[in-house]
Design an enzyme around this catalytic site. Sequence first.
Site, PDB file in Angstrom:
ATOM      1  N   LYS A   1      -4.461  15.015  -3.367  1.00 25.85           N
ATOM      2  CA  LYS A   1      -4.410  14.850  -4.819  1.00 25.85           C
ATOM      3  C   LYS A   1      -5.607  15.479  -5.526  1.00 25.85           C
ATOM      4  CE  LYS A   1      -1.276  10.947  -5.067  1.00 25.85           C
ATOM      5  NZ  LYS A   1      -1.090   9.537  -5.343  1.00 25.85           N
TER       6      LYS A   1
ATOM      7  N   LYS B   1       7.342  14.694   1.912  1.00 29.70           N
ATOM      8  CA  LYS B   1       7.999  13.410   1.603  1.00 29.70           C
ATOM      9  C   LYS B   1       8.567  13.399   0.180  1.00 29.70           C
ATOM     10  CE  LYS B   1       4.216  10.865  -0.290  1.00 29.70           C
ATOM     11  NZ  LYS B   1       3.579   9.713  -0.713  1.00 29.70           N
TER      12      LYS B   1
ATOM     13  N   LYS C   1       7.616  10.845  -6.435  1.00 29.67           N
ATOM     14  CA  LYS C   1       7.978  10.541  -7.816  1.00 29.67           C
ATOM     15  C   LYS C   1       7.652  11.718  -8.732  1.00 29.67           C
ATOM     16  CE  LYS C   1       6.372   5.740  -7.283  1.00 29.67           C
ATOM     17  NZ  LYS C   1       5.112   4.988  -7.407  1.00 29.67           N
TER      18      LYS C   1
HETATM   19  P1  TYM Z   1       3.596   4.097  -4.244  1.00 32.20           P
HETATM   20  O1  TYM Z   1       3.760   3.559  -5.621  1.00 32.20           O
HETATM   21  O2  TYM Z   1       3.305   5.544  -4.077  1.00 32.20           O
HETATM   22  O3  TYM Z   1       4.888   3.794  -3.386  1.00 32.20           O
HETATM   23  C1  TYM Z   1       5.430   2.489  -3.319  1.00 32.20           C
HETATM   24  C2  TYM Z   1       5.925   2.226  -1.909  1.00 32.20           C
HETATM   25  O4  TYM Z   1       6.917   3.194  -1.536  1.00 32.20           O
HETATM   26  C3  TYM Z   1       6.577   3.789  -0.293  1.00 32.20           C
HETATM   27  N1  TYM Z   1       7.017   5.196  -0.313  1.00 32.20           N
HETATM   28  C4  TYM Z   1       7.876   5.716   0.563  1.00 32.20           C
HETATM   29  N2  TYM Z   1       8.515   5.183   1.622  1.00 32.20           N
HETATM   30  C5  TYM Z   1       9.349   5.992   2.319  1.00 32.20           C
HETATM   31  N3  TYM Z   1       9.567   7.300   2.004  1.00 32.20           N
HETATM   32  C6  TYM Z   1       8.941   7.877   0.945  1.00 32.20           C
HETATM   33  N4  TYM Z   1       9.164   9.146   0.625  1.00 32.20           N
HETATM   34  C7  TYM Z   1       8.053   7.068   0.175  1.00 32.20           C
HETATM   35  N5  TYM Z   1       7.275   7.310  -0.915  1.00 32.20           N
HETATM   36  C8  TYM Z   1       6.654   6.152  -1.193  1.00 32.20           C
HETATM   37  C9  TYM Z   1       5.059   3.692  -0.212  1.00 32.20           C
HETATM   38  O5  TYM Z   1       4.621   3.753   1.125  1.00 32.20           O
HETATM   39  C10 TYM Z   1       4.816   2.332  -0.841  1.00 32.20           C
HETATM   40  O6  TYM Z   1       5.005   1.314   0.115  1.00 32.20           O
HETATM   41  N6  TYM Z   1      -0.959   2.821  -2.673  1.00 32.20           N
HETATM   42  C11 TYM Z   1       0.368   2.327  -2.902  1.00 32.20           C
HETATM   43  C12 TYM Z   1       0.431   1.153  -3.852  1.00 32.20           C
HETATM   44  C13 TYM Z   1      -0.471   0.000  -3.520  1.00 32.20           C
HETATM   45  C14 TYM Z   1      -0.283  -0.950  -2.491  1.00 32.20           C
HETATM   46  C15 TYM Z   1      -1.347  -1.868  -2.615  1.00 32.20           C
HETATM   47  C16 TYM Z   1       0.669  -1.081  -1.486  1.00 32.20           C
HETATM   48  C17 TYM Z   1      -1.592  -0.355  -4.204  1.00 32.20           C
HETATM   49  N7  TYM Z   1      -2.119  -1.476  -3.648  1.00 32.20           N
HETATM   50  C18 TYM Z   1      -1.493  -2.940  -1.740  1.00 32.20           C
HETATM   51  C19 TYM Z   1       0.525  -2.174  -0.607  1.00 32.20           C
HETATM   52  C20 TYM Z   1      -0.545  -3.080  -0.730  1.00 32.20           C
HETATM   53  C21 TYM Z   1       1.210   3.446  -3.493  1.00 32.20           C
HETATM   54  O7  TYM Z   1       0.711   4.378  -4.043  1.00 32.20           O
HETATM   55  O8  TYM Z   1       2.527   3.233  -3.432  1.00 32.20           O
END
Ligand code: TYM
Length: 326
Positions: free
Chosen positions: A111, A192, A195
């Site tokens: 990023k 992957k 969004k």
């Molecule tokens: P975020 O918002 O990017 O994504 C939310 C969740 O979706 C999963 N994910 C995927 N799983 C499978 N295939 C994909 N292509 C894919 N893209 C996203 C992510 O692994 C996530 O579980 N850092 C985290 C948010 C966060 C968080 C936390 C998660 C902040 N604090 C504490 C768990 C515990 C994030 O950016 O998720």
Amino acid sequence: MKRVFSGVQPTGNIHIGNYLGALKQFVELQDENNCIYCIVDLHSITLPQDPKVLRKNILDVAALYLAVGLDPKKSIIFVQSMVPGHTELSWILTCNSYTGELSRMTQFKQKSRDSESAPTGLFTYPILMAADILLYDTDVVPVGNDQKQHIEITRDLAERINNKYGKTFVVPDGRFLKEGARIMSLDDPTSKMSKSAENIHSRISLLDDANKIKKSIMRATTDSEGTIRFDMENKPGISNLLNIYSAFSGMKVPDIEKKYEGLGYGDFKKDLVEVTVDAILPIQQRYNEIRESEELITILKDGAEKANAISEKTISRVKHKFGLGL
Ligand code: TYM
């Protein structure tokens, strides 16, 4: 009962990767565990956000949480910035983390693109995530594969502090699903599903209509071999579609391969459209009922109150261990 914690960033376009990798697990876990699910708005401002859009996106994720089946009677659902303990603990953890370990985070490298003007928040992002998790004495963190490194650093921080100050934190485990853990982009199955990708056909958003879903699946990248066979290395496109089919239908990949033996990609894709639309439409119907309701706000306020009560206890325990305050 185990404590489960996870979060999703309110950055729009919540897609089937988010659903199959994370949200689906959230729902599965809520009956047997103490679950806390957060909308991590503080994480989203590590990159610039339009305030009006951010506020809308927060409510969108909250409504999607409920639409996929989270039940506020079973799970605590809240917005991260409404509980001050997250930023408070984040600072304490920051003082116990190393710049070296943060520099190795692949998401930061991707990023920031090595730019000197990358926001500092992007660099310290994993520490805020560790704070989210450790604040609630979390045992299990259901996430997609892309969060593995962040879970590792959370465990390292918890262990480091436990060794130095005596048992302070629970050391959490990540929880990953087999088929959904890494849903790939439909136009480039080597990266992957995301969004933020420019091409809307690279993903299927949970709020896409049936027509858009059909278009995105029918034009998804495959290969010239023409057989429906799982082989992530040599046939990443069709393997990704098999994973999506499996995760939505509950059928095992080998059974799907058998079902489509001798048939072409076109036939398989047509059925995949049906499987996907059937899974997503009921979510959209519930979403539309909930999104504009007053109840949504009440649920989030109530969730923040409950989360805050747990958070305050942890913060006071941690401050005491560190000798902070009186
Ligand atoms: P975020 O918002 O990017 O994504 C939310 C969740 O979706 C999963 N994910 C995927 N799983 C499978 N295939 C994909 N292509 C894919 N893209 C996203 C992510 O692994 C996530 O579980 N850092 C985290 C948010 C966060 C968080 C936390 C998660 C902040 N604090 C504490 C768990 C515990 C994030 O950016 O998720």
